[in-house]
Design an enzyme around this catalytic site. Structure first.
Site, PDB file in Angstrom:
ATOM      1  N   HIS A 154       0.804  -1.229   0.000  1.00 44.16           N
ATOM      2  CA  HIS A 154       0.000   0.000   0.000  1.00 44.16           C
ATOM      3  C   HIS A 154       0.838   1.281   0.000  1.00 44.16           C
ATOM      4  O   HIS A 154       0.293   2.373  -0.207  1.00 44.16           O
ATOM      5  CB  HIS A 154      -0.932   0.032   1.214  1.00 44.16           C
ATOM      6  N   ASP A 210      -3.680 -10.704  -1.824  1.00 41.29           N
ATOM      7  CA  ASP A 210      -4.163 -10.102  -0.581  1.00 41.29           C
ATOM      8  C   ASP A 210      -5.638  -9.735  -0.757  1.00 41.29           C
ATOM      9  O   ASP A 210      -6.069  -9.408  -1.859  1.00 41.29           O
ATOM     10  CB  ASP A 210      -3.332  -8.847  -0.290  1.00 41.29           C
ATOM     11  N   HIS A 212      -6.951  -7.106   0.250  1.00 46.69           N
ATOM     12  CA  HIS A 212      -6.968  -5.673  -0.061  1.00 46.69           C
ATOM     13  C   HIS A 212      -6.236  -5.432  -1.380  1.00 46.69           C
ATOM     14  O   HIS A 212      -5.178  -6.003  -1.633  1.00 46.69           O
ATOM     15  CB  HIS A 212      -6.276  -4.880   1.054  1.00 46.69           C
ATOM     16  N   ASP A 241      -5.353 -12.716   4.166  1.00 45.67           N
ATOM     17  CA  ASP A 241      -6.503 -12.156   4.874  1.00 45.67           C
ATOM     18  C   ASP A 241      -7.822 -12.384   4.143  1.00 45.67           C
ATOM     19  O   ASP A 241      -8.836 -11.756   4.462  1.00 45.67           O
ATOM     20  CB  ASP A 241      -6.293 -10.663   5.148  1.00 45.67           C
TER      21      ASP A 241
END
Length: 500
Positions: free
Chosen positions: A249, A285, A287, A374
């Site tokens: 990120h 991921d 995200h 996740d």
């Protein structure tokens, strides 16, 4: 301009009766990747740097007398008398080529016997634990220790597999990050007072609190991924894993989503600058890998592929299928946003459909993966509903494609994962087991010694087996609707990307 205008006329070649030792020497001396095999002025074959390194005793643990036999093997022994049968072990199917483009059966068998001993590099240091925001923060690198202990107790990791990271230099960080931002990170990590400009760089926020020696801890995580890159690109290791990485990120001048520096982006920029490599980046991921995508949004030599939960409900809110790249990079940003509550079958359908199509169309020189875990049902920060099954399959296909497309070159990083007790150690154990040639097929038990060591500290009951048992999670009521939505997303994701 024609090919003859740019081609090299003074060729570096080797003859069939020359030794592999001489081939290795020529490749290193002239810094070339391929060596034509010439006999009586005619091209009869070609060998690559990977082919030679795979047979080189400096990277393979074999008895000394066997080393000498391999090095002194003449290149002519690679010219086929009988074709090599296909094997189930892709890592043994190297590309010593002759007129038929096949291996000598005798040499292939000898190589097979030693390549099975090659181990991937596991980048680790206890200093990774200094990347620590605070006790209440969900990003907790205790998960690295849990994973390391589990791997060692399952006899999947030895001390010889572990390679220490190095610190990324400021110049390396600046391949992606603004120098002003790098200086701000240093200042924040070394100051006892609040820095007024911190917030403008995304520092000192709820997601990215300031902590002591923040620059050093973050630069070490980046350096770990760069070390993995160097080990793989040098041919010393086939795969390398840096679980402290995967900080996808981070932006050029701003921290975001628990990420100070973006090791994935820096590693890709390093691969482009130092090795002129075409890079396939695979992000699984939950995200969206926004920082990496935007860093290479207009670069046709970097394809970013992200499988994630739709941004409708989850940070960072990006990763729509319409985000396809810009300019020359259009079509080289591929996003597969999956509906909330997606289960194993639908998740794997997306992965198994999109990844091979895109990878074969792009034809990378190296693959970089981000292995956030996740998407599991137990993760407290996301809304997907998968089990450990997907973490068994994710590295398997990535590794197979690396073997097929880029001589096995694969660098794996960690990523998100916030159930550090039941999910992360098991998922990353499956990752390492696959990439080190120790694939876990059956649902083996977690060692009782590991459970006994951590159960009292864990706030939840630790899982007794490496995979989740059938029926552990109730079926999602909207399964048919979610699956249909995801099928539609798959079709749209493939519209403008390279396809093979």
């Amino acid at each position: 301009m024609l090919v003859e205008d740019i081609m090299r006329r003074s060729l570096i070649t080797i003859e069939p009766e020359d030794s592999i030792r001489l081939a290795l020497l020529k490749i290193h001396q002239h810094r070339i990747r391929h060596l034509p095999v010439v006999s009586e002025g005619k091209l009869v074959g070609i060998i690559s740097d990977r082919d030679v390194r795979d047979a080189c005793p400096s990277i393979i643990s074999t008895p000394h007398n066997e080393d000498e036999k391999i090095l002194d093997t003449p290149v002519s022994s690679m010219q086929e008398k009988s074709c090599v049968p296909r094997t189930n072990n892709r890592s043994t199917q190297h590309r010593f080529q002759n007129r038929e483009g096949r291996l000598s059966y005798d040499l292939a068998q000898r190589i097979r016997g030693i390549t099975m001993k090659i181990k991937s590099a596991f980048i680790y240091s206890d200093e990774y634990l200094h990347y620590f925001f605070n006790e209440e923060h969900p990003f907790n690198q205790k998960r690295l220790v849990l994973t390391l202990d589990l791997l060692q107790m399952m006899n999947l990791l030895s001390e010889n597999d572990i390679v220490p990271p190095r610190m990324a230099t400021d110049d390396e960080l600046a391949l992606i990050h603004d120098r002003q931002y790098i200086e701000a990170v240093k200042e924040c990590g070394h100051s006892k007072q609040e820095i007024p400009i911190a917030a403008s760089f995304g520092l000192g926020t709820e997601d990215c609190p300031i902590f002591p020696n923040m620059h050093e801890a973050s630069a070490l995580a980046v350096g770990g991924t760069l070390r993995a890159v160097e080990l793989v690109m040098s041919g010393e290791y086939r795969h390398a894993v840096n679980l402290a990485g995967g900080l996808h990120h981070g932006f050029r001048g701003r921290a975001s989503g628990f990420c100070i520096y973006n090791d994935c982006s820096v590693a890709i920029a390093y691969l482009r600058q130092k090795y002129d490599a075409r890079v396939l980046y695979i992000d699984t991921d939950a995200h969206h890998g926004d920082g990496v995508q935007w860093a290479f949004y207009d670069d046709p030599n970097v394809l970013t592929l992200s499988f994630h939960e739709t941004g409708k409900y989850l940070f960072p809110g990006t990763g729509n299928i319409t985000e396809r790249g810009d300019g020359q990079g259009y079509g080289f940003s591929v996003n597969v946003p999956l509906d909330a509550f997606t289960e194993d079958d639908s998740w794997l359908e997306a992965y198994d459909t999109v990844l091979p199509t895109v990878a074969r169309g792009f034809k990378p020189d190296v693959i970089v993966t981000q292995n956030g875990c996740d998407s599991h049902m137990f993760d407290p920060l996301t809304h997907l509903s998968t089990s450990m099954r997907i973490y068994q399959e994710i590295p398997k296909l990535a590794r197979e494609l690396a073997e097929e497309l880029c001589d096995g070159r694969l660098i794996a990083t960690g990523g998100g994962g916030y159930d550090i007790w039941r999910v992360v150690p098991r998922a990353w154990t499956l990752l390492w087991a696959e990439l080190s040639g120790q694939r876990i097929v059956n649902n083996v038990p977690i060692p009782q010694a590991w459970i006994a060591k951590y159960q009292e500290e864990s706030p939840v009951q630790l899982a007794p087996t490496i995979l989740d048992p059938e029926g552990l999670f109730p079926p999602i009521p909207r399964r048919a609707e979610i699956t249909a939505k995801n099928k539609n997303t798959i079709e749209k994701a493939l519209l403008y990307c390279p396809r093979g």
